[in-house]
Design a protein around this motif. Structure first.
Motif, PDB file in Angstrom:
ATOM      1  N   SER A  40       0.596   5.381   1.030  1.00 56.63           N
ATOM      2  CA  SER A  40      -0.232   6.296   1.811  1.00 56.63           C
ATOM      3  C   SER A  40       0.391   7.689   1.834  1.00 56.63           C
ATOM      4  O   SER A  40       1.593   7.858   1.631  1.00 56.63           O
ATOM      5  CB  SER A  40      -0.420   5.782   3.244  1.00 56.63           C
ATOM      6  OG  SER A  40       0.823   5.687   3.921  1.00 56.63           O
TER       7      SER A  40
ATOM      8  N   GLU B 198       0.831  -1.198   0.000  1.00 59.94           N
ATOM      9  CA  GLU B 198       0.000   0.000   0.000  1.00 59.94           C
ATOM     10  C   GLU B 198       0.868   1.251   0.000  1.00 59.94           C
ATOM     11  O   GLU B 198       1.960   1.275   0.558  1.00 59.94           O
ATOM     12  CB  GLU B 198      -0.905   0.003   1.228  1.00 59.94           C
ATOM     13  CG  GLU B 198      -1.987   1.037   1.217  1.00 59.94           C
ATOM     14  CD  GLU B 198      -3.035   0.743   2.287  1.00 59.94           C
ATOM     15  OE1 GLU B 198      -4.181   0.407   1.913  1.00 59.94           O
ATOM     16  OE2 GLU B 198      -2.688   0.835   3.480  1.00 59.94           O
TER      17      GLU B 198
ATOM     18  N   ARG C 259      -6.019   5.171  -1.927  1.00 57.18           N
ATOM     19  CA  ARG C 259      -7.355   4.797  -2.409  1.00 57.18           C
ATOM     20  C   ARG C 259      -8.465   5.462  -1.601  1.00 57.18           C
ATOM     21  O   ARG C 259      -9.612   5.532  -2.057  1.00 57.18           O
ATOM     22  CB  ARG C 259      -7.515   3.272  -2.392  1.00 57.18           C
ATOM     23  CG  ARG C 259      -7.240   2.651  -1.053  1.00 57.18           C
ATOM     24  CD  ARG C 259      -7.227   1.117  -1.130  1.00 57.18           C
ATOM     25  NE  ARG C 259      -6.649   0.527   0.058  1.00 57.18           N
ATOM     26  CZ  ARG C 259      -7.306   0.364   1.195  1.00 57.18           C
ATOM     27  NH1 ARG C 259      -8.555   0.749   1.282  1.00 57.18           N
ATOM     28  NH2 ARG C 259      -6.704  -0.189   2.248  1.00 57.18           N
ATOM     29  N   ARG C 260      -8.122   5.991  -0.402  1.00 55.64           N
ATOM     30  CA  ARG C 260      -9.125   6.661   0.419  1.00 55.64           C
ATOM     31  C   ARG C 260      -8.943   8.180   0.447  1.00 55.64           C
ATOM     32  O   ARG C 260      -9.752   8.880   1.056  1.00 55.64           O
ATOM     33  CB  ARG C 260      -9.079   6.125   1.851  1.00 55.64           C
ATOM     34  CG  ARG C 260      -9.444   4.656   1.963  1.00 55.64           C
ATOM     35  CD  ARG C 260      -9.860   4.283   3.380  1.00 55.64           C
ATOM     36  NE  ARG C 260      -8.790   4.534   4.334  1.00 55.64           N
ATOM     37  CZ  ARG C 260      -7.877   3.626   4.680  1.00 55.64           C
ATOM     38  NH1 ARG C 260      -7.909   2.415   4.124  1.00 55.64           N
ATOM     39  NH2 ARG C 260      -6.949   3.902   5.563  1.00 55.64           N
ATOM     40  N   SER C 261      -7.888   8.676  -0.190  1.00 56.49           N
ATOM     41  CA  SER C 261      -7.630  10.122  -0.142  1.00 56.49           C
ATOM     42  C   SER C 261      -7.183  10.641  -1.502  1.00 56.49           C
ATOM     43  O   SER C 261      -6.349  11.545  -1.590  1.00 56.49           O
ATOM     44  CB  SER C 261      -6.552  10.434   0.899  1.00 56.49           C
ATOM     45  OG  SER C 261      -5.323   9.805   0.550  1.00 56.49           O
ATOM     46  N   ARG C 262      -7.732  10.063  -2.567  1.00 51.10           N
ATOM     47  CA  ARG C 262      -7.238  10.335  -3.912  1.00 51.10           C
ATOM     48  C   ARG C 262      -7.315  11.822  -4.281  1.00 51.10           C
ATOM     49  O   ARG C 262      -6.366  12.389  -4.806  1.00 51.10           O
ATOM     50  CB  ARG C 262      -8.013   9.494  -4.931  1.00 51.10           C
ATOM     51  CG  ARG C 262      -7.410   9.496  -6.318  1.00 51.10           C
ATOM     52  CD  ARG C 262      -8.056   8.422  -7.170  1.00 51.10           C
ATOM     53  NE  ARG C 262      -7.865   7.106  -6.596  1.00 51.10           N
ATOM     54  CZ  ARG C 262      -6.777   6.364  -6.774  1.00 51.10           C
ATOM     55  NH1 ARG C 262      -5.784   6.845  -7.506  1.00 51.10           N
ATOM     56  NH2 ARG C 262      -6.681   5.174  -6.235  1.00 51.10           N
TER      57      ARG C 262
ATOM     58  N   THR D  12      -2.882   8.163   5.348  1.00 49.84           N
ATOM     59  CA  THR D  12      -4.119   7.681   4.741  1.00 49.84           C
ATOM     60  C   THR D  12      -3.818   7.042   3.393  1.00 49.84           C
ATOM     61  O   THR D  12      -3.116   7.642   2.567  1.00 49.84           O
ATOM     62  CB  THR D  12      -5.128   8.831   4.544  1.00 49.84           C
ATOM     63  OG1 THR D  12      -5.392   9.449   5.808  1.00 49.84           O
ATOM     64  CG2 THR D  12      -6.429   8.316   3.962  1.00 49.84           C
TER      65      THR D  12
END
Length: 209
Positions: free
Chosen positions: A59, A57, A66-69, A63
């Motif tokens: 980040s 992953e 994929r959750r903070s693009r 984060t």
């Protein structure tokens, strides 16, 4: 802070590398090194979120991408190999359009002109991009650096290619200034450059499969 944990990269049916981890904070510069074909460009694309890892992953500030693009892409400037120019537009028009498309609507034509002059394209401002050499096309993209200090993360694929000695020195100073102001830089390069402080080096070959 940019982090990668246990990254693996698959290209086609070939696993390029695995088990890669890195952490970069404000003010740090990382040079990704290794022989051709080891996966340097593939790693940069993973770090930008343009492609997904086979495992692991990436980040940004804790984060996952994929959750903070959207927030991540507002913080990122990525310059890859391709110049991505419209051949019918001039360097000035191409640069102004690229800034606007990236959400930098406050960058006006005067600022774009100054950036192109600084990168060595004063005589090509009003020529159609189709007549530019590959080196000149590359410089149009690099001019975005001078307009992007508000973006904390710069990821650059071979930024010094086709630049003369003076342009290399100016670009190295720009990257060093960005780090000195708290920015983060990740780049690949086969050239030596006069950075104010030597970058960290990641030897991708150590993770090759």
């Amino acid at each position: 802070m940019l982090q990668a944990t246990d990254l693996a990269c698959l290209k086609g049916d070939r696993l390029l590398f695995r088990g890669l981890a890195l952490t970069l904070g404000p003010g740090e510069m990382l040079r990704v090194a290794g022989p051709n074909g080891v996966g340097k460009t593939s790693l940069l694309r993973l770090l930008t979120g343009l492609t997904q890892p086979e495992a692991g992953e990436v980040s940004w500030h804790g984060t996952a991408l994929r959750r903070s693009r959207e927030d991540f892409h507002r913080a990122l400037l990525y310059l890859g190999h391709s110049a991505a120019l419209n051949d019918l537009l001039t360097p000035l028009e191409n640069l102004h359009f690229a800034c606007a498309a990236a959400g930098d609507a406050d960058v006006d034509e005067e600022a774009c002109m100054q950036a192109l002059v600084r990168i060595g394209l004063a005589r090509q401002l009003d020529l159609p991009a189709r007549v530019l050499s590959q080196g000149q096309r590359r410089r149009v993209g690099l001019a975005r650096l001078f307009l992007s200090f508000h973006r904390p993360l710069w990821i650059l694929d071979e930024p010094f290619t086709a630049l003369d000695v003076d342009a290399v020195a100016d670009l190295a100073a720009t990257l060093s200034d960005h780090c000195a102001a708290g920015g983060t830089v990740v780049l690949t390069t086969h050239q030596e450059a006069p950075f104010a402080r030597a970058p960290q080096v990641l030897n991708l070959g150590a993770y090759a499969c």
